[in-house]
Design a protein around this motif. Sequence first.
Motif, PDB file in Angstrom:
ATOM      1  N   MET A 139      30.076  65.279 -26.043  1.00  0.00           N
ATOM      2  CA  MET A 139      30.501  65.861 -24.774  1.00  0.00           C
ATOM      3  C   MET A 139      30.625  67.380 -24.901  1.00  0.00           C
ATOM      4  SD  MET A 139      30.845  63.492 -22.553  1.00  0.00           S
ATOM      5  CE  MET A 139      30.890  61.736 -22.527  1.00  0.00           C
ATOM      6  N   LEU A 140      30.463  68.037 -23.771  1.00  0.00           N
ATOM      7  CA  LEU A 140      30.619  69.489 -23.693  1.00  0.00           C
ATOM      8  C   LEU A 140      31.870  69.808 -22.876  1.00  0.00           C
ATOM      9  CD1 LEU A 140      29.519  72.431 -24.033  1.00  0.00           C
ATOM     10  CD2 LEU A 140      28.274  72.060 -21.885  1.00  0.00           C
ATOM     11  N   TYR A 141      32.726  70.634 -23.437  1.00  0.00           N
ATOM     12  CA  TYR A 141      33.942  71.070 -22.756  1.00  0.00           C
ATOM     13  C   TYR A 141      33.861  72.578 -22.551  1.00  0.00           C
ATOM     14  CZ  TYR A 141      35.924  66.485 -23.669  1.00  0.00           C
ATOM     15  OH  TYR A 141      36.157  65.143 -23.688  1.00  0.00           O
ATOM     16  N   ILE A 142      34.038  73.010 -21.295  1.00  0.00           N
ATOM     17  CA  ILE A 142      33.984  74.434 -20.956  1.00  0.00           C
ATOM     18  C   ILE A 142      35.365  74.858 -20.465  1.00  0.00           C
ATOM     19  CG2 ILE A 142      32.863  76.230 -19.584  1.00  0.00           C
ATOM     20  CD1 ILE A 142      30.557  74.217 -19.075  1.00  0.00           C
ATOM     21  N   PHE A 143      35.911  75.873 -21.116  1.00  0.00           N
ATOM     22  CA  PHE A 143      37.223  76.409 -20.745  1.00  0.00           C
ATOM     23  C   PHE A 143      37.068  77.832 -20.219  1.00  0.00           C
ATOM     24  CE2 PHE A 143      38.359  73.029 -23.549  1.00  0.00           C
ATOM     25  CZ  PHE A 143      39.668  72.668 -23.271  1.00  0.00           C
ATOM     26  N   ASP A 144      37.720  78.118 -19.111  1.00  0.00           N
ATOM     27  CA  ASP A 144      37.872  79.497 -18.662  1.00  0.00           C
ATOM     28  C   ASP A 144      38.814  80.198 -19.652  1.00  0.00           C
ATOM     29  OD1 ASP A 144      37.926  81.778 -16.936  1.00  0.00           O
ATOM     30  OD2 ASP A 144      39.791  81.040 -16.054  1.00  0.00           O
ATOM     31  N   MET A 145      38.783  81.519 -19.692  1.00  0.00           N
ATOM     32  CA  MET A 145      39.686  82.261 -20.587  1.00  0.00           C
ATOM     33  C   MET A 145      40.977  82.648 -19.857  1.00  0.00           C
ATOM     34  SD  MET A 145      40.603  83.609 -23.468  1.00  0.00           S
ATOM     35  CE  MET A 145      39.167  83.362 -24.498  1.00  0.00           C
ATOM     36  N   GLY A 146      40.931  83.632 -18.959  1.00  0.00           N
ATOM     37  CA  GLY A 146      42.137  84.119 -18.299  1.00  0.00           C
ATOM     38  C   GLY A 146      42.752  83.090 -17.371  1.00  0.00           C
ATOM     39  N   GLU A 155      23.203  74.925 -23.699  1.00  0.00           N
ATOM     40  CA  GLU A 155      23.868  73.943 -24.554  1.00  0.00           C
ATOM     41  C   GLU A 155      23.109  72.616 -24.661  1.00  0.00           C
ATOM     42  OE1 GLU A 155      26.566  74.192 -26.517  1.00  0.00           O
ATOM     43  OE2 GLU A 155      26.756  76.333 -26.042  1.00  0.00           O
ATOM     44  N   GLY A 156      22.214  72.347 -23.707  1.00  0.00           N
ATOM     45  CA  GLY A 156      21.452  71.105 -23.751  1.00  0.00           C
ATOM     46  C   GLY A 156      22.237  69.879 -23.322  1.00  0.00           C
ATOM     47  N   PHE A 157      23.182  70.066 -22.422  1.00  0.00           N
ATOM     48  CA  PHE A 157      23.976  68.947 -21.917  1.00  0.00           C
ATOM     49  C   PHE A 157      23.696  68.740 -20.434  1.00  0.00           C
ATOM     50  CE2 PHE A 157      26.392  69.749 -25.717  1.00  0.00           C
ATOM     51  CZ  PHE A 157      26.936  68.517 -26.064  1.00  0.00           C
ATOM     52  N   ASP A 158      23.839  67.506 -19.978  1.00  0.00           N
ATOM     53  CA  ASP A 158      23.766  67.160 -18.566  1.00  0.00           C
ATOM     54  C   ASP A 158      25.152  67.370 -17.955  1.00  0.00           C
ATOM     55  OD1 ASP A 158      24.075  64.697 -16.424  1.00  0.00           O
ATOM     56  OD2 ASP A 158      22.072  65.589 -16.432  1.00  0.00           O
ATOM     57  N   SER A 159      25.206  67.618 -16.662  1.00  0.00           N
ATOM     58  CA  SER A 159      26.498  67.840 -16.003  1.00  0.00           C
ATOM     59  C   SER A 159      27.438  66.645 -16.148  1.00  0.00           C
ATOM     60  CB  SER A 159      26.303  68.191 -14.528  1.00  0.00           C
ATOM     61  OG  SER A 159      25.647  67.139 -13.851  1.00  0.00           O
ATOM     62  N   SER A 160      26.893  65.435 -16.187  1.00  0.00           N
ATOM     63  CA  SER A 160      27.741  64.243 -16.309  1.00  0.00           C
ATOM     64  C   SER A 160      28.406  64.142 -17.689  1.00  0.00           C
ATOM     65  CB  SER A 160      26.920  62.978 -16.042  1.00  0.00           C
ATOM     66  OG  SER A 160      25.930  62.826 -17.041  1.00  0.00           O
ATOM     67  N   GLN A 161      27.907  64.905 -18.656  1.00  0.00           N
ATOM     68  CA  GLN A 161      28.483  64.922 -20.012  1.00  0.00           C
ATOM     69  C   GLN A 161      29.398  66.127 -20.214  1.00  0.00           C
ATOM     70  OE1 GLN A 161      24.512  65.275 -21.723  1.00  0.00           O
ATOM     71  NE2 GLN A 161      24.898  63.377 -22.846  1.00  0.00           N
ATOM     72  N   THR A 162      29.709  66.828 -19.114  1.00  0.00           N
ATOM     73  CA  THR A 162      30.389  68.105 -19.219  1.00  0.00           C
ATOM     74  C   THR A 162      31.728  68.098 -18.498  1.00  0.00           C
ATOM     75  OG1 THR A 162      28.236  69.200 -19.317  1.00  0.00           O
ATOM     76  CG2 THR A 162      30.128  70.583 -18.772  1.00  0.00           C
ATOM     77  N   PHE A 163      32.707  68.709 -19.131  1.00  0.00           N
ATOM     78  CA  PHE A 163      34.051  68.859 -18.591  1.00  0.00           C
ATOM     79  C   PHE A 163      34.349  70.349 -18.469  1.00  0.00           C
ATOM     80  CE2 PHE A 163      33.834  64.770 -20.524  1.00  0.00           C
ATOM     81  CZ  PHE A 163      34.657  63.938 -19.787  1.00  0.00           C
ATOM     82  N   PHE A 164      35.075  70.724 -17.426  1.00  0.00           N
ATOM     83  CA  PHE A 164      35.370  72.139 -17.185  1.00  0.00           C
ATOM     84  C   PHE A 164      36.770  72.286 -16.618  1.00  0.00           C
ATOM     85  CE2 PHE A 164      35.390  75.565 -13.899  1.00  0.00           C
ATOM     86  CZ  PHE A 164      35.275  76.657 -14.740  1.00  0.00           C
TER      87      PHE A 164
END
Length: 196
Positions: free
Chosen positions: A1-8, A154-163
């Motif tokens: 899975m891919l996890y995307i975090f904002d910073m501020g 990153e080579g991930f699909d949106s369904s495999q991604t968390f934000f």
Amino acid sequence: MLYIFDMGGVVTTTFFHSGKNRFFEKLGVTAKEFDDFAKKADLHSLDIGQISVKQFWNNYNDVVAAERPELPRAEQDLFRLYFHPKLNEGTVELIKELRQKNHRVVCGTNTIDCHWENHMERGDYSYFDQTYASNKIGVAKPDPQFWKTILMAEGFDSSQTFFTDDRLDNVEAAVSLGINAVQFTTAEAVRKVWGI
């Protein structure tokens, strides 16, 4: 899975949590007045790395001189001078835990050069496998191309991604692409939504 975090507002406090009162006092404006001047001074181009911080402040001073000549001018980079972010330890622990479980964890942030430099000096991006910053990739949230760029790299699909992001408009834009997105309030609340 891919996890995307904002910073501020997620990993650290934002600029406007760390020094906003002194910043506005120095410029002699309210938050609304600054927003109006900043838009006219092309803040968006600063966010996506098309103009320098110096150019932004030159633009800002020109706008103020034309519209409100009685106001003080910015003689320094006030974005840097008043930026004192504090780390959110709960979020850092969540990031570390996800990486220990062999998930790909990246930062997806809207930022400007002087804040990028500050976060680099502090080591705030070192918690991530990769950082995608608006001033470096040339596109900013909530433009859907922001996430498309990250997914492609990153080579991930949106369904495999968390934000997660503190701003609802960014979360809604990510959801529109099929990303599992949640508005950040606390690290514990994100854990519950994501089932971690």
